[in-house]
Design a protein around this motif. Structure first.
Motif, short mmCIF file in Angstrom:
data_model
loop_
_atom_site.label_atom_id
_atom_site.label_comp_id
_atom_site.label_asym_id
_atom_site.label_seq_id
_atom_site.Cartn_x
_atom_site.Cartn_y
_atom_site.Cartn_z
N ARG A 1 0.94 -1.25 -0.05
CA ARG A 1 0.00 0.07 0.05
C ARG A 1 0.71 1.14 0.09
NH1 ARG A 1 -5.05 -1.22 4.46
NH2 ARG A 1 -5.76 0.44 3.02
N GLY A 2 2.09 1.01 -0.78
CA GLY A 2 2.96 2.12 -0.59
C GLY A 2 2.43 3.65 -1.14
N ILE B 1 15.61 6.25 7.17
CA ILE B 1 14.44 5.49 7.77
C ILE B 1 13.78 4.98 6.76
CG2 ILE B 1 12.52 6.27 9.15
CD1 ILE B 1 13.73 9.04 9.85
N VAL B 2 13.08 3.93 7.23
CA VAL B 2 12.37 2.90 6.38
C VAL B 2 10.99 2.67 7.15
CG1 VAL B 2 12.24 0.70 5.44
CG2 VAL B 2 14.25 2.01 5.12
N LEU B 3 9.67 2.65 6.22
CA LEU B 3 8.60 2.11 6.66
C LEU B 3 8.22 1.23 5.96
CD1 LEU B 3 6.10 2.92 8.38
CD2 LEU B 3 5.07 4.35 6.26
N ALA B 4 8.22 0.03 6.20
CA ALA B 4 7.99 -1.29 5.43
C ALA B 4 7.14 -2.38 6.11
CB ALA B 4 9.46 -1.73 5.16
N ASP B 5 6.43 -3.21 5.07
CA ASP B 5 5.97 -4.26 5.44
C ASP B 5 7.42 -5.33 5.58
OD1 ASP B 5 3.57 -3.17 4.75
OD2 ASP B 5 3.48 -4.50 2.69
N THR C 1 5.14 -1.99 9.41
CA THR C 1 3.70 -1.52 9.23
C THR C 1 2.59 -2.62 9.78
OG1 THR C 1 3.51 -2.42 7.17
CG2 THR C 1 4.25 -0.28 6.93
N TRP C 2 3.12 -3.74 10.38
CA TRP C 2 2.60 -4.86 10.91
C TRP C 2 2.60 -4.79 12.18
CZ3 TRP C 2 3.94 -9.48 7.05
CH2 TRP C 2 3.68 -9.20 5.94
N ALA C 3 1.65 -5.52 12.92
CA ALA C 3 1.83 -5.83 14.35
C ALA C 3 2.92 -6.81 14.90
CB ALA C 3 0.36 -6.50 14.77
N GLY C 4 3.26 -7.76 13.82
CA GLY C 4 4.11 -8.56 14.44
C GLY C 4 5.25 -8.47 13.20
N VAL C 5 6.63 -8.79 13.75
CA VAL C 5 7.73 -8.65 12.82
C VAL C 5 8.54 -9.99 12.55
CG1 VAL C 5 8.17 -6.34 13.68
CG2 VAL C 5 9.22 -8.00 15.12
N HIS D 1 -6.32 -4.89 10.81
CA HIS D 1 -5.24 -4.59 9.49
C HIS D 1 -4.68 -3.37 9.80
CE1 HIS D 1 -9.30 -2.82 8.87
NE2 HIS D 1 -8.60 -1.76 8.26
N SER D 2 -3.71 -3.29 8.82
CA SER D 2 -2.80 -2.07 9.15
C SER D 2 -3.54 -0.95 8.15
CB SER D 2 -1.43 -2.22 8.42
OG SER D 2 -0.76 -3.43 9.14
N ARG D 3 -4.14 0.24 9.00
CA ARG D 3 -4.61 1.21 8.25
C ARG D 3 -3.49 2.27 8.25
NH1 ARG D 3 -10.21 1.89 11.48
NH2 ARG D 3 -8.64 2.30 13.34
N PRO D 4 -3.27 2.71 6.92
CA PRO D 4 -2.02 3.70 6.83
C PRO D 4 -2.35 4.81 7.64
CG PRO D 4 -2.99 2.82 4.75
CD PRO D 4 -3.83 2.34 5.65
N GLU D 5 -3.55 5.40 7.94
CA GLU D 5 -3.64 6.44 8.76
C GLU D 5 -3.00 6.34 9.99
OE1 GLU D 5 -7.76 4.72 8.41
OE2 GLU D 5 -5.96 4.88 7.18
#
Length: 293
Positions: free
Chosen positions: A10-11, A32-36, A54-58, A260-264
């Motif tokens: 959802r980039g 800095i990185v914002l990533a799935d 961007t997810w709850a788990g890594v 789910h990962s809501r971008p906002e």
């Protein structure tokens, strides 16, 4: 202007929000990185100092590709409300006999039950588990927690360490697993744990599928030891069409949709952390790579 690289399915949405907050989104060269998590290794991480999941788990991160000098942060507090609503939708649905009401073709005076006065165990009492506990207490449920530390928490009526998992689970009416995927948690929820719950207990897994022995869930549901098993996550995932879980009436598989990962939401959390990063303050949600969460 702060530069950020984005790697997500959802980039475009993330990029639009980041630009709105004054960030410059670049393809490479950012600190800095914002990533799935599963896309982290697709980036050039040589100069990266901070990776925001961007997810709850890594657990999908390939840690061998992440420089030791890079900090990775999760998303504590972001998914709690979604998870809590999911869990109680099913617990309340069962107590209020919602499936039976939908299926009824004649007048049915069978009274519903109440979850007030019942006992709920939260296995994995982190930020999501605490949100679930908060809702449970509002419904008059006794909430017991289990995590690495048995230190008291005001949201839980009682707290156990993971070494006391048997005492934690004994006599529970509902068990919710919110465990991360680690070597320590693999297969932790099994037949032995189900057997010490109250007969007919509800089980909900919103953590990771690898933490539960799937065959033991099926057996416990078929025998009636579990009156309801809600599996948002499974092992394997997705669950094959011929898996026996699909054919057990009191097992519900929900396809990893509990949150789910809501971008906002993600960008809102990220921007607050970004202010800390810029001022040299400790980041919120730092992942311990030795623990995996």
């Amino acid at each position: 202007m702060t530069s950020v690289s984005v790697a997500s399915r959802r980039g475009d949405e993330y990029t639009r929000l980041l630009v709105r907050f004054g960030c410059e989104v670049v393809e490479s060269g950012a600190e800095i990185v914002l990533a799935d998590p599963h896309l982290v290794s697709s980036l050039d991480l040589s100069g990266v100092r901070w990776i925001q999941s961007t997810w709850a788990g890594v657990d999908a991160i390939d840690w061998s590709q992440v420089p030791e000098s890079a900090t990775v942060t999760g998303l504590p507090g972001v998914f709690g409300q979604q998870m809590a609503e999911f869990v109680f939708a099913y617990l309340l649905g069962r107590s209020q006999r919602v499936p039976e009401r939908f299926a009824a073709k004649s007048w049915d005076e069978t009274l519903p039950g109440l979850i007030a006065g019942s006992s709920l165990g939260v296995l994995g009492a982190g930020s999501i588990g605490t949100a679930i506990a908060r809702v449970g207490r509002a419904f008059g449920v006794t909430v017991v927690g289990c995590r690495r530390s048995a230190a008291a928490d005001q949201m839980f009526d009682r707290m156990h360490s993971i070494d006391e998992i048997g005492s934690f689970a004994k006599g529970l009416d509902h068990l919710v697993a919110v465990l991360p995927a680690t070597d320590e948690t693999r297969g932790l929820v099994d037949r032995r744990l189900f057997e010490i719950l109250n007969r007919g207990a509800s089980f909900v897994n919103v953590g990771r599928g690898s933490t539960v022995v799937m065959s033991d869930v099926i057996d416990a549901a078929r025998s009636g030891q579990l009156g309801l098993a809600v599996l948002d996550v499974t092992d394997p995932e997705p669950l094959p069409p011929d898996h026996p879980a699909w054919s057990v009436p009191n097992v519900v598989v929900t396809g990893h949709t509990a949150a789910h990962s809501r971008p906002e939401d993600i960008v809102g959390f990220f921007v607050e952390n970004l202010a800390r990063f810029a001022s040299g303050e400790p980041l919120v949600g730092v992942v311990d790579r030795t623990k995996g969460y």
